[in-house]
Motif scaffolding. Structure first.
Motif, PDB file in Angstrom:
ATOM      1  N   LEU A  76    -103.794  49.480  20.564  1.00  0.00           N
ATOM      2  CA  LEU A  76    -103.674  50.935  19.877  1.00  0.00           C
ATOM      3  C   LEU A  76    -105.160  51.259  19.340  1.00  0.00           C
ATOM      4  O   LEU A  76    -105.729  52.221  19.598  1.00  0.00           O
ATOM      5  CB  LEU A  76    -102.825  50.685  18.761  1.00  0.00           C
ATOM      6  N   VAL A  77    -105.780  50.173  18.821  1.00  0.00           N
ATOM      7  CA  VAL A  77    -106.989  50.517  18.217  1.00  0.00           C
ATOM      8  C   VAL A  77    -108.103  50.809  19.412  1.00  0.00           C
ATOM      9  O   VAL A  77    -108.746  51.843  19.004  1.00  0.00           O
ATOM     10  CB  VAL A  77    -107.771  49.365  17.415  1.00  0.00           C
ATOM     11  N   ALA A  78    -107.980  49.994  20.326  1.00  0.00           N
ATOM     12  CA  ALA A  78    -109.057  50.211  21.337  1.00  0.00           C
ATOM     13  C   ALA A  78    -108.696  51.594  22.192  1.00  0.00           C
ATOM     14  O   ALA A  78    -109.595  52.146  22.961  1.00  0.00           O
ATOM     15  CB  ALA A  78    -108.853  49.058  22.532  1.00  0.00           C
ATOM     16  N   GLY A  79    -107.360  52.029  22.305  1.00  0.00           N
ATOM     17  CA  GLY A  79    -107.105  53.554  22.832  1.00  0.00           C
ATOM     18  C   GLY A  79    -107.406  54.341  22.025  1.00  0.00           C
ATOM     19  O   GLY A  79    -107.349  55.626  22.447  1.00  0.00           O
ATOM     20  N   ARG A  80    -108.023  54.313  20.899  1.00  0.00           N
ATOM     21  CA  ARG A  80    -108.379  55.647  20.047  1.00  0.00           C
ATOM     22  C   ARG A  80    -109.774  56.247  20.669  1.00  0.00           C
ATOM     23  O   ARG A  80    -110.515  55.637  20.555  1.00  0.00           O
ATOM     24  CB  ARG A  80    -108.603  55.208  18.416  1.00  0.00           C
ATOM     25  N   PRO A  81    -109.516  57.310  21.080  1.00  0.00           N
ATOM     26  CA  PRO A  81    -110.764  58.032  21.783  1.00  0.00           C
ATOM     27  C   PRO A  81    -112.065  58.138  20.452  1.00  0.00           C
ATOM     28  O   PRO A  81    -113.072  58.523  21.410  1.00  0.00           O
ATOM     29  CB  PRO A  81    -110.256  59.178  22.467  1.00  0.00           C
ATOM     30  N   GLU A  82    -111.877  58.501  19.348  1.00  0.00           N
ATOM     31  CA  GLU A  82    -112.697  58.917  18.561  1.00  0.00           C
ATOM     32  C   GLU A  82    -113.508  57.662  17.672  1.00  0.00           C
ATOM     33  O   GLU A  82    -114.556  58.128  17.294  1.00  0.00           O
ATOM     34  CB  GLU A  82    -111.894  59.774  17.339  1.00  0.00           C
ATOM     35  N   THR A  83    -113.035  56.499  18.074  1.00  0.00           N
ATOM     36  CA  THR A  83    -113.806  55.404  17.646  1.00  0.00           C
ATOM     37  C   THR A  83    -114.051  54.392  18.962  1.00  0.00           C
ATOM     38  O   THR A  83    -113.462  54.397  19.997  1.00  0.00           O
ATOM     39  CB  THR A  83    -113.094  54.705  16.593  1.00  0.00           C
ATOM     40  N   GLU A  84    -114.951  53.344  18.697  1.00  0.00           N
ATOM     41  CA  GLU A  84    -115.479  52.460  19.518  1.00  0.00           C
ATOM     42  C   GLU A  84    -115.129  51.147  18.965  1.00  0.00           C
ATOM     43  O   GLU A  84    -115.632  50.736  17.972  1.00  0.00           O
ATOM     44  CB  GLU A  84    -116.780  52.556  20.001  1.00  0.00           C
ATOM     45  N   LEU A  85    -114.396  50.359  19.688  1.00  0.00           N
ATOM     46  CA  LEU A  85    -113.834  48.927  19.372  1.00  0.00           C
ATOM     47  C   LEU A  85    -115.237  48.026  19.627  1.00  0.00           C
ATOM     48  O   LEU A  85    -115.387  47.891  20.875  1.00  0.00           O
ATOM     49  CB  LEU A  85    -112.423  48.533  19.830  1.00  0.00           C
ATOM     50  N   LEU A  86    -115.778  47.531  18.671  1.00  0.00           N
ATOM     51  CA  LEU A  86    -116.923  46.570  18.906  1.00  0.00           C
ATOM     52  C   LEU A  86    -116.665  45.252  19.323  1.00  0.00           C
ATOM     53  O   LEU A  86    -116.966  44.515  20.075  1.00  0.00           O
ATOM     54  CB  LEU A  86    -117.965  46.796  17.859  1.00  0.00           C
ATOM     55  N   SER A  87    -115.525  44.790  18.335  1.00  0.00           N
ATOM     56  CA  SER A  87    -115.126  43.446  18.545  1.00  0.00           C
ATOM     57  C   SER A  87    -113.701  43.172  17.900  1.00  0.00           C
ATOM     58  O   SER A  87    -113.545  43.889  16.694  1.00  0.00           O
ATOM     59  CB  SER A  87    -116.169  42.440  17.935  1.00  0.00           C
ATOM     60  N   VAL A  88    -113.236  42.010  18.148  1.00  0.00           N
ATOM     61  CA  VAL A  88    -111.939  41.745  17.608  1.00  0.00           C
ATOM     62  C   VAL A  88    -111.813  40.297  17.226  1.00  0.00           C
ATOM     63  O   VAL A  88    -112.121  39.551  18.057  1.00  0.00           O
ATOM     64  CB  VAL A  88    -110.822  41.970  18.653  1.00  0.00           C
ATOM     65  N   ARG A  89    -111.424  39.877  16.106  1.00  0.00           N
ATOM     66  CA  ARG A  89    -111.092  38.408  16.001  1.00  0.00           C
ATOM     67  C   ARG A  89    -109.867  38.297  15.529  1.00  0.00           C
ATOM     68  O   ARG A  89    -109.357  38.823  14.659  1.00  0.00           O
ATOM     69  CB  ARG A  89    -112.058  38.037  14.666  1.00  0.00           C
ATOM     70  N   GLN A  90    -109.181  37.484  16.544  1.00  0.00           N
ATOM     71  CA  GLN A  90    -107.694  37.123  16.204  1.00  0.00           C
ATOM     72  C   GLN A  90    -107.579  35.752  15.797  1.00  0.00           C
ATOM     73  O   GLN A  90    -108.246  34.761  16.497  1.00  0.00           O
ATOM     74  CB  GLN A  90    -106.982  37.400  17.343  1.00  0.00           C
ATOM     75  N   ARG A  91    -106.810  35.327  14.874  1.00  0.00           N
ATOM     76  CA  ARG A  91    -106.307  33.811  14.532  1.00  0.00           C
ATOM     77  C   ARG A  91    -104.875  33.943  14.200  1.00  0.00           C
ATOM     78  O   ARG A  91    -104.254  34.701  13.782  1.00  0.00           O
ATOM     79  CB  ARG A  91    -106.981  33.655  13.194  1.00  0.00           C
ATOM     80  N   LEU A  92    -104.577  32.823  14.790  1.00  0.00           N
ATOM     81  CA  LEU A  92    -102.884  32.385  14.981  1.00  0.00           C
ATOM     82  C   LEU A  92    -102.783  31.008  13.651  1.00  0.00           C
ATOM     83  O   LEU A  92    -103.475  30.103  14.061  1.00  0.00           O
ATOM     84  CB  LEU A  92    -102.252  31.886  16.183  1.00  0.00           C
ATOM     85  N   TYR A  93    -101.966  31.188  12.813  1.00  0.00           N
ATOM     86  CA  TYR A  93    -101.537  29.960  11.922  1.00  0.00           C
ATOM     87  C   TYR A  93    -100.336  29.740  12.185  1.00  0.00           C
ATOM     88  O   TYR A  93     -99.138  30.373  12.191  1.00  0.00           O
ATOM     89  CB  TYR A  93    -101.821  30.507  10.404  1.00  0.00           C
TER      90      TYR A  93
END
Length: 97
Positions: A76-93
C-alpha cells in the motif's frame, strides 16, 4: 502469539515545505494503513518537511498472518504515487523474544 512491526521511510513531494502540507500527505497514508487493522502512526522525521517515517504494528496468532499483513501494508505504501518509499524495516517477534 506473534507481533510484527514495519517502519517506512518516505520521501515526500517538494511542495511539502510546511508541517501542514506534510500532514496532508501523511494522514491519508496512516488512515489507509489502519484499514488493515494495525496500529499506525508517524514516528520519525517529525520536524523534517520533505521526509516522514510511518510505523505499523500488528499482533496475530500465526507468524504467517503477521508477515502477510506487513507485506500488504508495504504494498500500500509503495503504491502511493505521491510519495517515494526509500526503505522498509520489518521485524517479527515470537514468544521467545
Amino acid at each position: 502469539m506473534f507481533t510484527g512491526t514495519a517502519v517506512f521511510d518516505l520521501l515526500l513531494p517538494g511542495d511539502s515545505r510546511s508541517l501542514k502540507a506534510k500532514r496532508s500527505y501523511v494522514r491519508p497514508i496512516v488512515a489507509a494503513l489502519r484499514r488493515f487493522e494495525v496500529s499506525a502512526a508517524e514516528v520519525g522525521a517529525l520536524d523534517l518537511h520533505g521526509r516522514a517515517e510511518i510505523a505499523v504494528a500488528v499482533v496475530a496468532a500465526e507468524a504467517s498472518h503477521v508477515r502477510e499483513v506487513l507485506d500488504s501494508c508495504e504494498r500500500l505504501v509503495a503504491g502511493r504515487p505521491e510519495t517515494e518509499l526509500l526503505s522498509v524495516r520489518q521485524r517479527l517477534y515470537g514468544e521467545e523474544d
